[in-house]
Design an enzyme around this catalytic site. Structure first.
Site, short mmCIF file in Angstrom:
data_model
loop_
_atom_site.label_atom_id
_atom_site.label_comp_id
_atom_site.label_asym_id
_atom_site.label_seq_id
_atom_site.Cartn_x
_atom_site.Cartn_y
_atom_site.Cartn_z
CG HIS A 311 -1.92 0.87 1.33
ND1 HIS A 311 -1.97 2.23 1.17
CD2 HIS A 311 -3.29 0.67 0.66
CE1 HIS A 311 -3.29 2.82 1.04
NE2 HIS A 311 -4.21 1.90 0.71
CG ASP A 368 -8.29 -4.38 -3.04
OD1 ASP A 368 -9.64 -4.14 -2.90
OD2 ASP A 368 -7.72 -3.39 -3.49
N1 CMC Z 1 4.24 -7.47 -4.73
C1 CMC Z 1 5.61 -7.53 -4.60
N2 CMC Z 1 6.44 -6.38 -4.66
C2 CMC Z 1 5.74 -5.31 -4.23
C3 CMC Z 1 4.41 -5.16 -4.04
C4 CMC Z 1 3.57 -6.55 -4.42
N3 CMC Z 1 2.26 -6.30 -4.30
N4 CMC Z 1 3.92 -4.15 -3.86
C5 CMC Z 1 5.07 -3.20 -3.70
N5 CMC Z 1 6.21 -3.95 -4.00
C6 CMC Z 1 7.71 -3.50 -4.26
C7 CMC Z 1 7.85 -2.68 -5.27
O1 CMC Z 1 8.36 -3.72 -6.49
C8 CMC Z 1 9.27 -1.94 -4.57
O2 CMC Z 1 10.23 -2.74 -4.73
P1 CMC Z 1 11.73 -2.21 -5.01
O3 CMC Z 1 11.80 -0.86 -3.93
O4 CMC Z 1 12.75 -3.21 -4.97
O5 CMC Z 1 11.67 -1.53 -6.23
C9 CMC Z 1 8.53 -1.59 -3.26
O6 CMC Z 1 7.68 -2.84 -3.00
C10 CMC Z 1 7.61 -0.51 -3.16
O7 CMC Z 1 6.68 -0.30 -4.06
P2 CMC Z 1 6.10 0.96 -4.95
O8 CMC Z 1 5.60 0.43 -6.31
O9 CMC Z 1 7.03 1.99 -4.93
O10 CMC Z 1 5.10 1.33 -3.87
P3 CMC Z 1 3.71 2.35 -4.33
O11 CMC Z 1 3.41 2.81 -3.07
O12 CMC Z 1 4.05 3.21 -5.44
O13 CMC Z 1 2.41 1.07 -4.81
C11 CMC Z 1 0.81 -0.42 -4.72
C12 CMC Z 1 1.29 0.65 -3.87
C13 CMC Z 1 -0.54 -0.55 -3.85
C14 CMC Z 1 0.34 0.16 -5.93
C15 CMC Z 1 1.75 -1.48 -4.93
O14 CMC Z 1 1.88 -2.06 -3.38
C16 CMC Z 1 0.84 -2.59 -5.53
O15 CMC Z 1 1.14 -2.75 -6.84
N6 CMC Z 1 0.03 -3.86 -4.85
C17 CMC Z 1 -0.43 -4.81 -5.60
C18 CMC Z 1 -1.87 -4.19 -6.17
C19 CMC Z 1 -2.79 -3.92 -5.04
O16 CMC Z 1 -2.91 -5.10 -4.16
N7 CMC Z 1 -3.38 -2.84 -5.05
C20 CMC Z 1 -4.55 -2.61 -4.01
C21 CMC Z 1 -3.91 -1.44 -3.17
S1 CMC Z 1 -4.95 -1.18 -1.74
C22 CMC Z 1 -6.67 -0.70 -2.04
C23 CMC Z 1 -6.69 0.39 -3.18
O17 CMC Z 1 -6.01 1.16 -3.22
O18 CMC Z 1 -7.64 0.15 -4.03
#
Ligand code: CMC
Length: 438
Positions: A311, A368
């Site tokens: 998140h 989710d």
């Molecule tokens: N699986 C594997 N690695 C992950 C995940 C994941 N679900 N989420 C983040 N990471 C890693 C990412 O690869 C990065 O690693 P590194 O630092 O080595 O590059 C690190 O964690 C930070 O991730 P980020 O992409 O910079 O984080 P963000 O804040 O931009 O993204 C997110 C947040 C929710 C989009 C992301 O965690 C994600 O894609 N999760 C999976 C999709 C998901 O479950 N979405 C629902 C979110 S909650 C409800 C809502 O908002 O609707």
């Protein structure tokens, strides 16, 4: 509203030897911000913050969340207390008005939800003209946008009565959502009933049929209430920010919410609830081989992510996921349902939470991760999961739209950019252009 929260502290900024003082703003729960509203005017500089990781776009009185501690409050009330003690309708009222309704206010609000439940019969023809298998989120977004033409009086005088405006939309979206499902199955529509509560009415429209009357189950109604409450608001997330940004151009509520629904559709946002169950189904089909998914999620060369994990704001447990996980157990037990996907989800969570990759990055299950298992138990198909999220998020979107609309500091949303394209160059007539000119 912002000026009320400016403190007597300042931040000092030095740019090329020149010193600037920037006011510090402090929110009611102690969140601090550097007020840069005059930055460009005074320094000629802007800030650059891709993904708005550090940018506050507004002040808001609606929701407080503290991601490092797993705190989520609506209008000051803890999500745990609301989910345990309230109906979704009470929480919708709270988000919109800032206080929990008295018995009379609740009755009035519920009556309006009953009164506005029908949609114009002409809108029902729309459903027949989408291609088969159209995503329900596409239908929902289109239908909500078209409400502005069927009910234009609200577009002209947007906030004359927040109860009428909100209940009309919340009630009609419920009907549209259920009709979307019935039409996708090719089954006759079931119209809303005035005598049923908000959630019971929705379930009845979804599952009642001329050949098998739907028996309303209190456990299912309670589970639906809870899950909608947990989704009702989440401050400046992608879809809510979209609603505010679109609305800041002074477009009507329906069009703004329609844009929010489109944003929610994305698999990184609300669309994740459908993607989680699809992932769990794939794991089930591969005899429970979740390790492959964990390994893929950790592989920097693989774009795959463990859906339902991580998140932007929560760097500890998402408090909603704790409540939903418990609700999952309760609902499945009450309905005497055994779902192998729940066991797989729990194993996956256990493995991920003990894996260095996930620990280092503070990746926990989000809202989710378990919600789809409840929807499955209730009988809602996976392509409707994100529609359910939208149904829950509606009061939050409306509350934010209204707060933005009423804000005396309101400005049209218009971020800046740093241009990095070609410098100014002379125009070349078509006949004289060569490939090397590109
Ligand atoms: N699986 C594997 N690695 C992950 C995940 C994941 N679900 N989420 C983040 N990471 C890693 C990412 O690869 C990065 O690693 P590194 O630092 O080595 O590059 C690190 O964690 C930070 O991730 P980020 O992409 O910079 O984080 P963000 O804040 O931009 O993204 C997110 C947040 C929710 C989009 C992301 O965690 C994600 O894609 N999760 C999976 C999709 C998901 O479950 N979405 C629902 C979110 S909650 C409800 C809502 O908002 O609707």
């Amino acid at each position: 509203m912002i000026d009320k929260f400016v403190t007597n502290k300042i931040a000092e900024l030095t740019i090329e030897g020149e010193k600037y003082s920037l006011p510090i703003i402090e929110g009611t729960e102690g969140e601090k911000a550097i007020d840069i509203r005059k930055l460009r005017q005074e320094t000629g500089y802007i800030t650059l913050d891709s993904g708005y990781m550090n940018t506050g776009s507004c002040t808001s009185e609606i929701t407080y969340l503290e991601g490092s501690k797993g705190i989520l409050n609506y209008r000051g009330y803890a999500i745990e207390d609301l989910a345990e003690n309230c109906s979704f309708v009470e929480v919708a009222y709270l988000l919109l008005h800032g206080h929990l309704p008295t018995a009379d206010e609740y009755q009035h609000f519920s009556n309006l939800l009953g009164r506005f439940a029908l949609i114009h019969e002409d809108m029902i023809h729309f459903f027949d003209h989408f291609p088969p298998n159209t995503a329900p989120m596409a239908i929902l977004s289109s239908m909500v946008n078209s409400l502005s033409n069927f009910y234009p009086e609200m577009a002209e005088n947007p906030i004359e009565d927040i109860d009428i405006m909100a209940t009309r939309l919340i009630s009609k979206v419920r009907t549209i959502a259920a009709f979307t499902y019935k039409k996708s199955m090719g089954w006759p529509l079931v119209y809303p009933r005035h005598d049923l509560s908000y959630c019971a009415n929705f379930l009845n429209m979804m599952f009642d049929s001329p050949v098998k009357p739907y028996v309303i189950n209190d456990e299912v109604v309670a589970a639906l209430n809870k899950i909608l409450i947990l989704h009702a608001d989440h401050e400046q997330n992608c879809s809510t920010s979209t609603v505010r940004l679109v609305g800041s151009a002074r477009v009507n509520l329906y069009a703004s919410i329609s844009a929010g629904i489109s944003a929610l559709w994305g698999p990184l946002h609300g669309g994740a609830n459908q993607a989680v169950v699809e992932m769990l189904e794939d794991i089930y089909a591969s005899d429970g081989d979740y390790q492959t998914y964990i390994d893929r999620a950790k592989n920097p060369d693989d774009p795959f992510r463990l859906v339902g994990f991580g998140h932007r704001v929560y760097k500890s447990y998402d408090p909603r996921s704790i409540i939903i996980k418990k609700a999952c157990d309760d609902v499945l037990e009450a309905l005497n349902v055994s779902d192998p996907l729940l066991d797989i989800a729990k194993e996956l969570e256990e493995v991920a939470l003990n894996d260095e990759f996930f620990i280092e990055r503070n990746l926990y299950p989000n809202v989710d991760f378990y919600s789809g298992i409840i929807y499955r138990a209730i009988g809602i198909p996976s392509n409707m999961f994100t529609v359910m999220f939208a149904l829950g998020r509606l009061p939050g979107w409306i509350a934010h739209w209204k707060e933005m609309w009423d804000d005396p500091n309101w400005r049209i949303g218009r971020p800046r950019q740093i241009y990095v394209g070609p410098k100014h160059r002379p125009f070349i007539p078509k006949e004289e252009r060569e490939k090397k000119d590109r």
